[in-house]
Scaffold this motif. Structure first.
Motif, PDB file in Angstrom:
ATOM      1  N   PHE A  38      57.150  47.121  71.404  1.00  0.00           N
ATOM      2  CA  PHE A  38      57.327  48.564  71.011  1.00  0.00           C
ATOM      3  C   PHE A  38      57.429  48.722  69.790  1.00  0.00           C
ATOM      4  N   LYS A  39      57.165  49.859  69.147  1.00  0.00           N
ATOM      5  CA  LYS A  39      57.310  50.219  67.826  1.00  0.00           C
ATOM      6  C   LYS A  39      58.835  50.174  67.591  1.00  0.00           C
ATOM      7  N   GLY A  40      59.429  50.498  68.524  1.00  0.00           N
ATOM      8  CA  GLY A  40      61.037  50.409  68.337  1.00  0.00           C
ATOM      9  C   GLY A  40      61.715  48.892  67.840  1.00  0.00           C
ATOM     10  N   GLN A  41      60.650  47.951  68.212  1.00  0.00           N
ATOM     11  CA  GLN A  41      61.353  46.533  68.053  1.00  0.00           C
ATOM     12  C   GLN A  41      60.394  45.784  66.808  1.00  0.00           C
ATOM     13  N   ILE A  42      60.088  46.487  66.008  1.00  0.00           N
ATOM     14  CA  ILE A  42      59.420  46.089  64.857  1.00  0.00           C
ATOM     15  C   ILE A  42      60.057  44.810  64.125  1.00  0.00           C
ATOM     16  N   LYS A  43      61.362  44.648  64.519  1.00  0.00           N
ATOM     17  CA  LYS A  43      61.788  43.154  64.061  1.00  0.00           C
ATOM     18  C   LYS A  43      61.170  42.143  64.796  1.00  0.00           C
ATOM     19  N   ARG A  44      60.984  42.446  65.834  1.00  0.00           N
ATOM     20  CA  ARG A  44      60.033  41.383  66.695  1.00  0.00           C
ATOM     21  C   ARG A  44      58.726  40.834  66.323  1.00  0.00           C
ATOM     22  N   LEU A  45      58.221  41.792  65.375  1.00  0.00           N
ATOM     23  CA  LEU A  45      56.736  41.498  64.758  1.00  0.00           C
ATOM     24  C   LEU A  45      56.670  40.195  64.101  1.00  0.00           C
ATOM     25  N   VAL A  46      57.416  39.959  63.047  1.00  0.00           N
ATOM     26  CA  VAL A  46      57.320  38.718  62.188  1.00  0.00           C
ATOM     27  C   VAL A  46      57.444  37.548  63.109  1.00  0.00           C
ATOM     28  N   PRO A  47      58.512  37.505  63.965  1.00  0.00           N
ATOM     29  CA  PRO A  47      58.639  36.188  64.765  1.00  0.00           C
ATOM     30  C   PRO A  47      57.386  36.093  65.490  1.00  0.00           C
ATOM     31  N   ALA A  48      57.029  37.249  66.309  1.00  0.00           N
ATOM     32  CA  ALA A  48      55.783  37.289  67.072  1.00  0.00           C
ATOM     33  C   ALA A  48      54.411  36.790  66.401  1.00  0.00           C
ATOM     34  N   ILE A  49      54.351  37.229  64.996  1.00  0.00           N
ATOM     35  CA  ILE A  49      53.242  36.767  64.388  1.00  0.00           C
ATOM     36  C   ILE A  49      53.254  34.971  63.850  1.00  0.00           C
ATOM     37  N   ALA A  50      54.371  34.904  63.458  1.00  0.00           N
ATOM     38  CA  ALA A  50      54.828  33.358  63.268  1.00  0.00           C
ATOM     39  C   ALA A  50      54.500  32.392  64.401  1.00  0.00           C
ATOM     40  N   ARG A  51      54.821  32.922  65.379  1.00  0.00           N
ATOM     41  CA  ARG A  51      54.704  32.117  66.867  1.00  0.00           C
ATOM     42  C   ARG A  51      53.260  32.008  67.224  1.00  0.00           C
ATOM     43  N   GLU A  52      52.538  33.090  67.116  1.00  0.00           N
ATOM     44  CA  GLU A  52      51.094  33.285  67.477  1.00  0.00           C
ATOM     45  C   GLU A  52      50.175  32.644  66.431  1.00  0.00           C
ATOM     46  N   LEU A  53      50.446  32.676  65.054  1.00  0.00           N
ATOM     47  CA  LEU A  53      49.694  31.807  64.193  1.00  0.00           C
ATOM     48  C   LEU A  53      49.958  30.296  64.311  1.00  0.00           C
ATOM     49  N   LYS A  54      51.031  29.806  64.479  1.00  0.00           N
ATOM     50  CA  LYS A  54      51.198  28.540  64.982  1.00  0.00           C
ATOM     51  C   LYS A  54      50.569  28.160  65.995  1.00  0.00           C
ATOM     52  N   ASP A  55      50.417  29.038  67.264  1.00  0.00           N
ATOM     53  CA  ASP A  55      49.836  28.374  68.359  1.00  0.00           C
ATOM     54  C   ASP A  55      48.271  28.411  68.269  1.00  0.00           C
ATOM     55  N   ALA A  56      47.923  29.496  67.341  1.00  0.00           N
ATOM     56  CA  ALA A  56      46.413  29.465  67.121  1.00  0.00           C
ATOM     57  C   ALA A  56      45.843  28.212  66.322  1.00  0.00           C
ATOM     58  N   ASP A  57      46.581  27.868  65.535  1.00  0.00           N
ATOM     59  CA  ASP A  57      46.675  26.571  64.553  1.00  0.00           C
ATOM     60  C   ASP A  57      46.524  25.300  65.534  1.00  0.00           C
ATOM     61  N   SER A  58      47.325  25.242  66.670  1.00  0.00           N
ATOM     62  CA  SER A  58      47.406  24.029  67.325  1.00  0.00           C
ATOM     63  C   SER A  58      46.356  24.252  68.263  1.00  0.00           C
ATOM     64  N   ARG A  59      45.734  25.286  68.835  1.00  0.00           N
ATOM     65  CA  ARG A  59      44.611  25.354  69.539  1.00  0.00           C
ATOM     66  C   ARG A  59      43.353  24.978  68.660  1.00  0.00           C
ATOM     67  N   ARG A  60      43.218  25.275  67.397  1.00  0.00           N
ATOM     68  CA  ARG A  60      42.216  24.858  66.483  1.00  0.00           C
ATOM     69  C   ARG A  60      42.271  23.382  66.458  1.00  0.00           C
ATOM     70  N   ALA A  61      43.367  22.899  66.087  1.00  0.00           N
ATOM     71  CA  ALA A  61      43.516  21.390  66.113  1.00  0.00           C
ATOM     72  C   ALA A  61      43.174  20.589  67.307  1.00  0.00           C
ATOM     73  N   LYS A  62      43.343  21.213  68.211  1.00  0.00           N
ATOM     74  CA  LYS A  62      43.232  20.566  69.570  1.00  0.00           C
ATOM     75  C   LYS A  62      41.491  20.370  69.706  1.00  0.00           C
ATOM     76  N   ARG A  63      40.793  21.612  69.421  1.00  0.00           N
ATOM     77  CA  ARG A  63      39.483  21.618  69.666  1.00  0.00           C
ATOM     78  C   ARG A  63      38.749  20.809  68.607  1.00  0.00           C
ATOM     79  N   GLN A  64      39.279  20.652  67.432  1.00  0.00           N
ATOM     80  CA  GLN A  64      38.709  19.746  66.361  1.00  0.00           C
ATOM     81  C   GLN A  64      38.762  18.397  66.997  1.00  0.00           C
ATOM     82  N   ALA A  65      39.985  17.894  67.496  1.00  0.00           N
ATOM     83  CA  ALA A  65      40.201  16.451  67.903  1.00  0.00           C
ATOM     84  C   ALA A  65      39.526  16.234  68.960  1.00  0.00           C
TER      85      ALA A  65
END
Length: 180
Positions: free
Chosen positions: A92-119
């Motif tokens: 929710f826009k009122g939870q904007i402080k959660r945005l950066v941790p959410a982005i960091a987590r999701e980017l890390k998860d996406a990197d992990s999925r890419r690494a698994k696909r490459q492996a």
């Protein structure tokens, strides 16, 4: 105004955002085709476009990008529906402080999925090389039982993989060594 707030939060937290604001399905399709992106942040409801539509477009591209919904207009039921449809997170826009941790987590998860696909791709290529080799390539466990047996081994020793799997390698190749 919302976009400027998001950009400022990202900058304040060390990100240097490269962004493009899109307001229609066509604009999103073009943006996804014209350059690579790390993630999509989407308001749930826009004048000519919606988050469910944007998510469907992203999914048709087969790009593995985190998709974060940021909106005031979304209730809990719609948020759950978006998550089931494949959104990475909703805030929710009122939870904007959660945005950066959410982005960091999701980017890390996406990197992990890419690494698994490459492996997986590397393993598949290696398996294809081993299987198509004319040389006998055999692997065993620490007790010496056959784990893998390629077509080169089948041709050289005369046994199919099914016949030797789990048997001690010394038992399988001993007759061959005695005749050499």
């Amino acid at each position: 105004a919302d976009m400027q707030i998001v950009l400022q939060v990202l900058r304040d937290n060390g990100y240097v955002p490269r962004y493009q604001r899109v307001e229609s399905a066509v604009m999103l399709q073009l943006a996804l085709q014209q350059q690579s992106w790390d993630l999509v942040i989407c308001d749930y409801l826009m004048p000519n476009f919606s988050a469910p539509e944007a998510l469907r477009i992203l999914q048709t591209t087969r790009l593995d990008l985190p998709f974060i919904v940021l909106s005031d207009m979304i209730g809990e039921d719609l948020a759950v529906e978006m998550m089931r449809a494949g959104a990475s997170d909703y805030l929710f826009k009122g939870q904007i402080k959660r945005l950066v941790p959410a982005i960091a987590r999701e980017l890390k998860d996406a990197d992990s999925r890419r690494a698994k696909r490459q492996a997986k791709g590397s393993v598949a290529r290696l398996a294809a090389i081993v299987e198509s080799s004319e040389d006998a390539i055999i692997s065993t466990d620490v007790q010496g039982a056959v784990l893998t047996w390629n077509s080169g081994a089948e041709k050289l020793y005369g046994y199919s993989a099914a016949e030797v799997m789990g048997k001690p390698l010394t038992q399988v190749i001993q007759p061959y060594l005695a005749h050499s």
